[in-house]
Design an enzyme around this catalytic site. Structure first.
Site, PDB file in Angstrom:
ATOM      1  N   ASN A  67      42.129  43.075  18.871  1.00 29.51           N
ATOM      2  CA  ASN A  67      41.902  42.298  17.662  1.00 29.51           C
ATOM      3  C   ASN A  67      41.879  43.226  16.460  1.00 29.51           C
ATOM      4  O   ASN A  67      41.425  44.363  16.542  1.00 29.51           O
ATOM      5  CB  ASN A  67      40.606  41.483  17.766  1.00 29.51           C
ATOM      6  CG  ASN A  67      39.404  42.225  17.254  1.00 29.51           C
ATOM      7  OD1 ASN A  67      39.143  42.256  16.051  1.00 29.51           O
ATOM      8  ND2 ASN A  67      38.654  42.833  18.173  1.00 29.51           N
ATOM      9  N   SER A  68      42.387  42.711  15.355  1.00 30.62           N
ATOM     10  CA  SER A  68      42.424  43.488  14.114  1.00 30.62           C
ATOM     11  C   SER A  68      42.066  42.567  12.957  1.00 30.62           C
ATOM     12  O   SER A  68      42.855  42.353  12.047  1.00 30.62           O
ATOM     13  CB  SER A  68      43.820  44.097  13.912  1.00 30.62           C
ATOM     14  OG  SER A  68      43.844  44.887  12.747  1.00 30.62           O
ATOM     15  N   LEU A  71      37.300  42.923   9.180  1.00 33.10           N
ATOM     16  CA  LEU A  71      36.058  42.657   8.443  1.00 33.10           C
ATOM     17  C   LEU A  71      36.239  41.653   7.305  1.00 33.10           C
ATOM     18  O   LEU A  71      35.716  41.827   6.204  1.00 33.10           O
ATOM     19  CB  LEU A  71      35.456  43.953   7.895  1.00 33.10           C
ATOM     20  CG  LEU A  71      34.982  44.971   8.934  1.00 33.10           C
ATOM     21  CD1 LEU A  71      34.442  46.215   8.229  1.00 33.10           C
ATOM     22  CD2 LEU A  71      33.907  44.381   9.825  1.00 33.10           C
ATOM     23  N   CYS A 127      33.354  49.656  13.457  1.00 34.09           N
ATOM     24  CA  CYS A 127      34.547  48.815  13.381  1.00 34.09           C
ATOM     25  C   CYS A 127      35.809  49.657  13.495  1.00 34.09           C
ATOM     26  O   CYS A 127      36.024  50.585  12.707  1.00 34.09           O
ATOM     27  CB  CYS A 127      34.569  48.024  12.074  1.00 34.09           C
ATOM     28  SG  CYS A 127      36.004  46.924  11.963  1.00 34.09           S
ATOM     29  N   LYS A 160      24.909  50.007  15.453  1.00 34.50           N
ATOM     30  CA  LYS A 160      26.025  49.646  16.325  1.00 34.50           C
ATOM     31  C   LYS A 160      26.996  50.824  16.378  1.00 34.50           C
ATOM     32  O   LYS A 160      27.623  51.173  15.376  1.00 34.50           O
ATOM     33  CB  LYS A 160      26.736  48.401  15.802  1.00 34.50           C
ATOM     34  CG  LYS A 160      27.787  47.840  16.735  1.00 34.50           C
ATOM     35  CD  LYS A 160      28.297  46.508  16.205  1.00 34.50           C
ATOM     36  CE  LYS A 160      29.236  45.835  17.178  1.00 34.50           C
ATOM     37  NZ  LYS A 160      29.699  44.521  16.662  1.00 34.50           N
ATOM     38  N   ILE A 185      29.254  48.760  23.043  1.00 34.61           N
ATOM     39  CA  ILE A 185      29.911  49.891  22.402  1.00 34.61           C
ATOM     40  C   ILE A 185      31.015  49.432  21.450  1.00 34.61           C
ATOM     41  O   ILE A 185      31.859  50.224  21.054  1.00 34.61           O
ATOM     42  CB  ILE A 185      30.576  50.794  23.450  1.00 34.61           C
ATOM     43  CG1 ILE A 185      31.597  49.965  24.183  1.00 34.61           C
ATOM     44  CG2 ILE A 185      29.610  51.522  24.295  1.00 34.61           C
ATOM     45  CD1 ILE A 185      32.637  50.664  24.973  1.00 34.61           C
ATOM     46  N   ASN A 186      31.025  48.158  21.130  1.00 35.70           N
ATOM     47  CA  ASN A 186      32.114  47.574  20.351  1.00 35.70           C
ATOM     48  C   ASN A 186      33.432  47.772  21.112  1.00 35.70           C
ATOM     49  O   ASN A 186      33.474  47.575  22.324  1.00 35.70           O
ATOM     50  CB  ASN A 186      32.175  48.162  18.938  1.00 35.70           C
ATOM     51  CG  ASN A 186      32.784  47.171  17.947  1.00 35.70           C
ATOM     52  OD1 ASN A 186      33.585  46.322  18.310  1.00 35.70           O
ATOM     53  ND2 ASN A 186      32.403  47.269  16.701  1.00 35.70           N
ATOM     54  N   GLY A 211      37.435  43.556  26.401  1.00 35.70           N
ATOM     55  CA  GLY A 211      37.703  42.883  27.664  1.00 35.70           C
ATOM     56  C   GLY A 211      37.409  43.752  28.872  1.00 35.70           C
ATOM     57  O   GLY A 211      36.851  44.846  28.775  1.00 35.70           O
TER      58      GLY A 211
END
Length: 299
Positions: A67-68, A71, A127, A160, A185-186, A211
């Site tokens: 995903n991109s 923000l 992010c 985070k 861990i994002n 995932g």
């Protein structure tokens, strides 16, 4: 029903189910469902409004997705228009924020505190879809930033962390400065290519891989940081969502406590701009937590 109350540092939750940042926006929809959770982490907010990255923003990968989103958010001042929605959330409300330099971090946190609506704050240091400031690449600068932010508010603070930084060292800093938890861990940065069309799959080229594909990598960090944090006494949070290290359905069936110390609600329709929390997901997680408490805590 058994008592599922738990704590992340000073933050008391009615159960260990957290809706991870990005899944529910700012609580515009599904309020009754969200209120079943122990806490809701809202979408990350920045100083200025952001439209996000160019489409396409998501692409399937083997055992995961990239995903991109970039923000996309209304900015800290624009967040005022969302406060009426946020106020309808009756469970713990956790604001997520990111600055592109030290000054922005400070301004955002002070404004969030001035709204007097949030129970805790999650500092997004992870992010993968936006450019970072010096704080991301320089541990000394990050150390100064973490210390300064801790002095601004008395509310619980959660950091985070990105798996592409020195996770254990940063977690140690958080413990030293009195942070209430860390989120692991994002996602991992990745690129996907459409070989038939001979082009990149994402408009931003680089996206965050989430995932089952990164689950073993996530658990490795959980294992290492968990050991450090137990020695230091800092509480720890494991964020497990479709935007992070795993898939909720597999977590529900897992017999290993390392995988459910904190559960994040997976989202439906993540291939659309509207991310919806599933009622079934919430109910299943509640049942899973009760089952695991009965199996392990009572022994």
């Amino acid at each position: 029903m058994n008592n599922l109350k738990t704590k992340i540092g000073k933050l008391e939750l009615k159960n260990p189910v957290l809706v991870a940042s990005g899944v529910c926006g700012f609580g515009e929809e599904n309020v009754n469902i969200l209120n079943h959770a122990g806490g809701v982490v809202f979408k990350t907010v920045t100083l200025e409004p952001r439209e996000g990255n160019l489409p396409p923003r998501v692409v399937d990968t083997y055992e995961g997705m990239l995903n991109s989103i970039g923000l996309e958010n209304p900015g800290i001042d624009g967040l005022k228009e969302k406060l009426s929605c946020i106020k309808k959330i009756k469970t713990k409300k956790i604001a997520s924020f990111l600055g592109f330099d030290e000054k922005e971090f400070v301004i955002i946190l002070k404004k969030l505190d001035s709204y007097k609506i949030f129970d805790a704050y999650e500092i997004n240091l992870s992010c993968p879809n936006v450019k970072k400031g010096d704080w991301f690449y320089n541990l000394n600068n990050l150390r100064y930033l973490l210390k300064k932010l801790r002095l601004i508010t008395t509310k619980p603070l959660i950091a985070k962390l990105s798996p592409e930084t020195e996770v254990v060292k940063i977690a140690e800093m958080c413990a030293e400065f009195g942070y209430d938890g860390v989120t692991l861990i994002n996602t991992y940065s990745g690129v996907a290519v459409d070989y038939k069309k001979q082009r990149f799959c994402l408009g931003n080229i680089v996206g965050g891989l989430s995932g089952l594909a990164i689950k073993p990598l996530a658990l490795k960090w959980v294992y290492e940081v968990k050991g450090l944090l137990e020695e230091s006494g800092i509480p720890y949070q494991l964020e497990v969502t479709d935007f992070g290290s795993s898939d909720g359905a597999h977590i529900h069936r897992s017999p290993y406590p390392i995988q459910w110390c904190f559960l994040g609600i997976a989202c439906q329709h993540y291939h659309s701009p509207v991310e919806i929390v599933s009622t079934t997901d919430v109910e299943c997680i509640e049942k899973a937590v009760l089952m695991l408490v009965n199996k392990y805590v009572k022994q």
